[in-house]
Design an enzyme around this catalytic site. Structure first.
Site, mmCIF file in Angstrom:
data_model
loop_
_atom_site.group_PDB
_atom_site.id
_atom_site.type_symbol
_atom_site.label_atom_id
_atom_site.label_comp_id
_atom_site.label_asym_id
_atom_site.label_seq_id
_atom_site.Cartn_x
_atom_site.Cartn_y
_atom_site.Cartn_z
ATOM 1 C CG HIS A 115 86.152 -85.048 44.191
ATOM 2 N ND1 HIS A 115 85.907 -83.877 43.506
ATOM 3 C CD2 HIS A 115 84.925 -85.518 44.554
ATOM 4 C CE1 HIS A 115 84.597 -83.648 43.480
ATOM 5 N NE2 HIS A 115 83.987 -84.624 44.091
ATOM 6 C CG HIS A 188 82.092 -82.680 48.001
ATOM 7 N ND1 HIS A 188 80.787 -82.998 48.286
ATOM 8 C CD2 HIS A 188 82.354 -83.219 46.786
ATOM 9 C CE1 HIS A 188 80.292 -83.697 47.284
ATOM 10 N NE2 HIS A 188 81.215 -83.844 46.361
ATOM 11 C CD GLU A 319 80.901 -80.537 44.729
ATOM 12 O OE1 GLU A 319 81.978 -80.993 44.302
ATOM 13 O OE2 GLU A 319 79.800 -81.068 44.501
#
Ligand SMILES: *[C@@H]1O[C@H](CO)[C@@H](O)[C@H](O)[C@H]1NC(C)=O
Ligand SMILES: *[C@@H]1O[C@H](CO)[C@@H](O)[C@H](O)[C@H]1NC(C)=O
Length: 354
Positions: A115, A188, A319
């Protein structure tokens, strides 16, 4: 038909809002509200802190996991409600090669980058570019050349907006002014349609409009294969309870689905989640090729808002995204944005209760 009109109403609204402006860089909480449907957001990580929705009897519940204050999000290690980037999901060995040059990234999950690194876009202060309570909020962030190891500047804009009375749109845009760079932004959210403090999601139902997945190795890096879900615990082509086959997996769901393509001019239908108890239903469309389905396998005793304590399987993350580790996987769709090109990622959620 419905998909086309959703997409166009979305673009028109964004255009109208471009003229309204009020800038702020302080960390704050911002509300969006339309009737019974309301959200709280913070510009720390361009994060959604709450989503309040009525159930079939009009009872309101917050249906996303999170914390009470922006401060607590600064300690967050699970990305509650955050906007993640510059590249969502994992990059193997925290490196990639682009135009013959090797880029070393910050590794934050073993040897890999997850991420966007240790201080990705979920860990920075965004500017509130424009906010109108009954319509939208726009956040911007200017990422610098070399941030977490990524090449070139990247200017990013994210808008959360109401579409009609029961739809939420998220529009993520990015431009790379000086160097080519991989870009894969993702929202998210951790969804529990029965309420964030209602326990696990195993008896809620899910349908995913993806006939294949990109299987991963033991470090959760895709092997590069694209494998049909039919006859496996990953098959959500027909709606069924999330928990019905979860015990056949070592640790729950954490995998990228290849979304089926209908008409390239339409948004793709990604997922449909339903809670039989509250009657709440969430549909999700996107223009992205992939969907990460994560069943909150790594949540352990996280102290959340309103005194809640969240455990394994307390929510699902859905996601929409480019495929994980695409930058090192030539058979996956490219995530490289060159100067002069524009990255555009659209999500449309529709919420009902019956
Ligand atoms: C953040 O974490 C530190 C260390 O665990 C803790 O001392 C602090 O109280 C936390 N802050 C918030 C706002 O939760
Ligand atoms: C890149 O960002 C830096 C600030 O980090 C800025 O000074 C520079 O003008 C930017 N360059 C371009 C081409 O946008």
């Amino acid at each position: 038909m419905a998909k086309v009109s959703l997409f166009w109403s979305f673009l028109t609204l964004t255009f109208l809002f471009a003229s309204i402006s009020e800038c702020s860089d302080e960390i704050g909480i911002y509300e969006l509200k339309r009737g019974d449907f309301s959200l709280k957001l913070t510009n720390w990580g361009a994060t959604v802190m709450s989503v309040i929705l009525p159930d079939r009897n009009g009872k309101l519940d917050d249906v996303v996991l999170g914390f009470d204050t922006p401060k607590e999000y600064m300690n967050d290690t699970v990305y509650f409600g955050a906007l993640v980037g510059r590249v969502a999901n994992r990059i193997a060995n925290a490196e990639f090669t682009l135009d013959g040059k090797v880029y070393k990234l910050v590794a934050n999950e073993g040897k890999n980058t997850l991420h966007g690194g240790l201080m990705g876009f979920s860990d920075v202060v965004w500017t509130v570019e424009s906010h109108k309570v009954d319509s939208h909020i726009t956040f911007t962030y200017n990422s610098y050349d070399g941030e977490q190891g990524f090449p070139g500047n990247l200017s990013v804009m994210v808008t959360y907006m109401f579409l009609g009375t029961n739809k939420l749109g998220i529009k993520m845009e990015a431009k790379a002014p000086n160097k080519a760079t991989p870009v894969n932004l993702a929202h998210h959210g951790y969804w529990n349609l029965r309420g964030h403090n209602s326990g696990d999601i195993l008896s809620q139902k899910l349908q995913i409009f993806g006939s294949s997945v990109t299987p991963v190795d033991k470090n959760l890096i895709p092997t590069g294969k694209i494998v049909p879900v039919k006859g496996t615990p990953y098959d959500f082509l027909a709606s069924h309870e999330i928990g019905s086959l979860i015990n056949e997996l070592p640790d729950g769901y954490d995998i990228n689905y290849v979304l089926d393509k209908s008409n390239p001019a339409h948004l793709r239908r990604a997922a449909l989640m339903q809670d039989p108890v509250s009657g709440r239903k969430m549909e999700l469309w996107t223009n992205q090729p992939g969907l990460q389905f994560y069943s909150s396998n790594m949540l352990h005793n996280v102290k959340g808002k309103d005194g809640a304590v969240y455990h394994k399987f307390a929510a699902v993350a859905l996601e929409t995204q480019g495929f994980p580790n695409s930058v090192n996987q030539p058979n996956f769709p490219s995530q490289i944005i060159n100067p002069g090109e524009k990255y555009l990622h659209v999500m449309v959620y529709r919420f009902t209760a019956d």
